[in-house]
Motif scaffolding. Structure first.
Motif, PDB file in Angstrom:
ATOM      1  N   LEU A  50       0.928  -0.573  -8.712  1.00  0.00           N
ATOM      2  CA  LEU A  50      -0.108  -0.962  -7.769  1.00  0.00           C
ATOM      3  C   LEU A  50      -0.082  -2.447  -7.429  1.00  0.00           C
ATOM      4  CD1 LEU A  50      -3.041   1.089  -9.377  1.00  0.00           C
ATOM      5  CD2 LEU A  50      -1.421   1.810  -7.615  1.00  0.00           C
ATOM      6  N   ALA A 102       2.440   4.666 -11.838  1.00  0.00           N
ATOM      7  CA  ALA A 102       2.045   4.133 -10.537  1.00  0.00           C
ATOM      8  C   ALA A 102       2.127   2.612 -10.549  1.00  0.00           C
ATOM      9  CB  ALA A 102       0.618   4.581 -10.211  1.00  0.00           C
ATOM     10  N   LYS A 127       0.833  -1.209   0.000  1.00  0.00           N
ATOM     11  CA  LYS A 127       0.000   0.000   0.000  1.00  0.00           C
ATOM     12  C   LYS A 127       0.864   1.254   0.000  1.00  0.00           C
ATOM     13  CE  LYS A 127      -3.763   2.243   2.541  1.00  0.00           C
ATOM     14  NZ  LYS A 127      -3.069   3.563   2.585  1.00  0.00           N
ATOM     15  N   VAL A 128       1.925   1.258   0.853  1.00  0.00           N
ATOM     16  CA  VAL A 128       2.814   2.418   0.907  1.00  0.00           C
ATOM     17  C   VAL A 128       3.519   2.616  -0.430  1.00  0.00           C
ATOM     18  CG1 VAL A 128       4.886   3.358   2.012  1.00  0.00           C
ATOM     19  CG2 VAL A 128       3.146   2.203   3.391  1.00  0.00           C
ATOM     20  N   TRP A 129       3.992   1.528  -1.025  1.00  0.00           N
ATOM     21  CA  TRP A 129       4.692   1.605  -2.310  1.00  0.00           C
ATOM     22  C   TRP A 129       3.764   2.117  -3.410  1.00  0.00           C
ATOM     23  CZ3 TRP A 129       9.201   2.098  -4.324  1.00  0.00           C
ATOM     24  CH2 TRP A 129       9.456   1.743  -5.642  1.00  0.00           C
ATOM     25  N   ALA A 130       2.534   1.639  -3.420  1.00  0.00           N
ATOM     26  CA  ALA A 130       1.571   2.094  -4.425  1.00  0.00           C
ATOM     27  C   ALA A 130       1.271   3.585  -4.249  1.00  0.00           C
ATOM     28  CB  ALA A 130       0.286   1.273  -4.328  1.00  0.00           C
ATOM     29  N   ASP A 131       1.083   4.038  -3.001  1.00  0.00           N
ATOM     30  CA  ASP A 131       0.797   5.460  -2.744  1.00  0.00           C
ATOM     31  C   ASP A 131       1.977   6.334  -3.162  1.00  0.00           C
ATOM     32  OD1 ASP A 131      -1.646   4.724  -1.757  1.00  0.00           O
ATOM     33  OD2 ASP A 131      -1.051   4.828   0.362  1.00  0.00           O
ATOM     34  N   PHE A 132       3.195   5.883  -2.851  1.00  0.00           N
ATOM     35  CA  PHE A 132       4.370   6.681  -3.182  1.00  0.00           C
ATOM     36  C   PHE A 132       4.547   6.806  -4.694  1.00  0.00           C
ATOM     37  CE2 PHE A 132       8.849   7.057  -4.280  1.00  0.00           C
ATOM     38  CZ  PHE A 132       9.222   8.180  -3.563  1.00  0.00           C
ATOM     39  N   SER A 178       2.364   6.484  -6.998  1.00  0.00           N
ATOM     40  CA  SER A 178       1.265   7.248  -7.590  1.00  0.00           C
ATOM     41  C   SER A 178       1.498   8.749  -7.447  1.00  0.00           C
ATOM     42  CB  SER A 178      -0.060   6.861  -6.927  1.00  0.00           C
ATOM     43  OG  SER A 178      -0.353   5.497  -7.119  1.00  0.00           O
ATOM     44  N   ALA A 179       2.079   9.166  -6.327  1.00  0.00           N
ATOM     45  CA  ALA A 179       2.269  10.593  -6.055  1.00  0.00           C
ATOM     46  C   ALA A 179       3.600  11.130  -6.562  1.00  0.00           C
ATOM     47  CB  ALA A 179       2.154  10.842  -4.552  1.00  0.00           C
TER      48      ALA A 179
END
Length: 498
Positions: free
Chosen positions: A255, A253, A222-227, A229-230
């Motif tokens: 995911l 991104a 989850k952290v990797w996907a959020d990072f 993506s941003a």
């Protein structure tokens, strides 16, 4: 066909040398001493040393049944690997603290200009704790001006006092693995402990070069996907023990909960890094001594004694089988010889594929396996003689004897294999080698009995010459069988007349 395929692999794959790898007690090895160091300069705790030793042992087992030894010596850990394996021993002791940081700045690495190395002015040889604190003050400063000064002063060719000691909550000025670039990095946004699996990925036509593929746990994914993506278009640094091993640009991104470490990897370095990341980080940082060569602990004389014991055992089994079984004894000797050929080929291949090394405990396992293999033959032959005693011919007795003996052989070998498996799981050190060879020999025993011994006996029973009582060694049993068959006929005739 199996033997041909086996030895084709022996001679035409790997280095082509048809020799098994030998363990420490037979050929000696390489020893590296790891001295633990802590951030506060205090002696490491017993708990942390034991945890480090267990992790290194896990790495050894994960990299193969190599016969390596990991022992505690005060505040040191001593790693001994067979042969000239100094690099392998050093690799096992890496702290392997992998973290993920965002790249703020990147510049080509150059030799630091004179007078611009603030940490060099305060360094005191032998004062490791102070050296680490000074590096933290400059290279992990939150002040951008100090960061730029540290970036210019950093010498990528020098030993890094922050190796495995950087604070993940602070920025970091670091070099890449090849010493070509220097980076200013943000605090850690994802820790390596969130990695669930790591494996080396070979080159492909679309993506040349070896890589290390990572799979994250649920929270890390989850952290990797959020990072990602941003931060599309930004660089994410993969930092191993305060050293940047890769800093790819995020193209999109991600995911799927996975990532890849790219860099100047070959097959060995990619595999080593993947194994270290897979089996965990060490709770302590270690300084490594120079690798030193150690002589064989038991030496060639002990190996010769073990081989002599095995040869005497084989000879006694062969003599007993020839005297007691005659033709069947010859078939037993042929089966044992073929079993030895198969075992040797498997040993060579296992040494290449999983790093298996043969030590004296393993030799003992093979000697005991001779008796297990001979037992399988005896079970079959005695069941065959029972069928002939009941009045059947040699030819008709073989399939019935095999059907009944097969269940007993399978049961006996299953028990032996389970005992070896339990011993392998619970044991440590060279006892594992004994259990491994015993279990492997038990499996190969089934292969030989099913694919060699039984077919040979069936072929012999269908040959006029080989099935003669004087040749087969079953003359006395067949005479008894004829008498029993005649007695049964006489009893049936008498019953009918009555």
């Amino acid at each position: 066909m199996i033997v041909a395929a086996l030895y084709a692999l022996v001679f035409f794959t790997g280095d082509g040398k048809p020799y098994p790898k030998l363990g420490i007690d037979l050929q000696g090895g390489t020893r590296v001493t790891l001295t633990a160091r802590t951030l506060d300069g205090q002696p490491p705790t017993t708990e942390s040393l034991n945890q480090a030793r267990q992790i290194i042992e896990t790495r050894v087992n994960g990299m193969g049944v190599s016969g390596s030894e990991v022992t505690r010596d005060g505040n040191n850990l001593v790693i001994t690997v067979p042969g000239e394996g100094s690099e392998e021993a050093k690799q096992l002791g890496q702290t392997a603290e992998l973290n993920f940081r965002k790249v703020v700045n990147m510049v080509p690495a150059q030799a630091p200009p004179a007078g611009t190395a603030p940490q060099a002015a305060t360094q005191q040889p032998g004062d490791q704790e102070r050296e680490i604190e000074e590096a933290k003050r400059t290279r992990q400063s939150t002040d951008p001006a100090v960061q730029m000064q540290a970036l210019q002063a950093l010498d990528c060719a020098a030993d890094d006092p922050l190796r495995g000691n950087d604070d993940p909550k602070l920025p970091l000025v670091a070099c890449d693995r090849e010493g070509q670039y220097k980076y200013v990095l943000e605090p850690v946004f994802l820790e390596g402990r969130e990695i669930s699996n790591a494996q080396a990925v070979p080159p492909s036509p679309q993506d040349p070069g070896w890589k290390v593929s990572l799979d994250f746990k649920s929270e890390g994914a989850k952290v990797w996907a959020d990072f990602t993506s941003a931060n599309v278009g930004q660089q994410a640094a993969f930092v191993l023990d305060s050293e940047v091993v890769s800093a790819p640009t995020i193209q999109r991104a991600l995911l799927g909960g996975n990532a890849q470490i790219t860099g100047q990897f070959n097959q060995q370095s990619a595999t080593d890094l993947a194994d270290i990341l897979k089996y965990g980080s060490l709770p302590l940082a270690f300084d490594q001594s120079e690798a030193e060569t150690v002589s064989a602990t038991l030496g060639v004389a002990s190996l010769e004694a073990g081989l002599l014991a095995g040869g005497i055992g084989l000879l006694l089994v062969a003599v007993y089988c020839l005297l007691y079984y005659r033709l069947l004894g010859i078939l037993t000797i042929l089966s044992l010889a073929l079993s030895g050929v198969v075992v040797y080929g498997v040993l060579v291949l296992l040494g290449r594929w999983i790093g298996f090394t043969l030590d004296l405990a393993g030799v003992a396992g093979f000697i005991i396996a001779i008796g297990i293999t001979a037992d399988s033959f005896i079970v079959f032959f005695e069941r065959l003689k029972d069928e002939i005693r009941e009045g059947r011919t040699f030819r008709s007795a073989v399939p019935r004897a095999w059907t009944r003996a097969r269940r007993t052989i399978l049961s006996a070998d299953t028990v032996s294999f389970l005992a070896a498996a339990v011993l392998y799981v619970l044991a440590v050190g060279q006892v594992k080698g004994f259990a491994f060879t015993l279990g492997m020999s038990t499996v190969l025993d089934l292969v030989v009995v099913f694919l060699v011994t039984h077919p040979l006996v069936a072929l012999a029973s269908k040959n006029k010459f080989l099935s003669k009582p004087s040749v087969s060694g079953l003359g006395a049993v067949q005479r008894l069988g004829n008498q029993n068959r005649a007695a049964r006929k006489a009893a049936v005739t008498t019953a009918k007349e009555a």
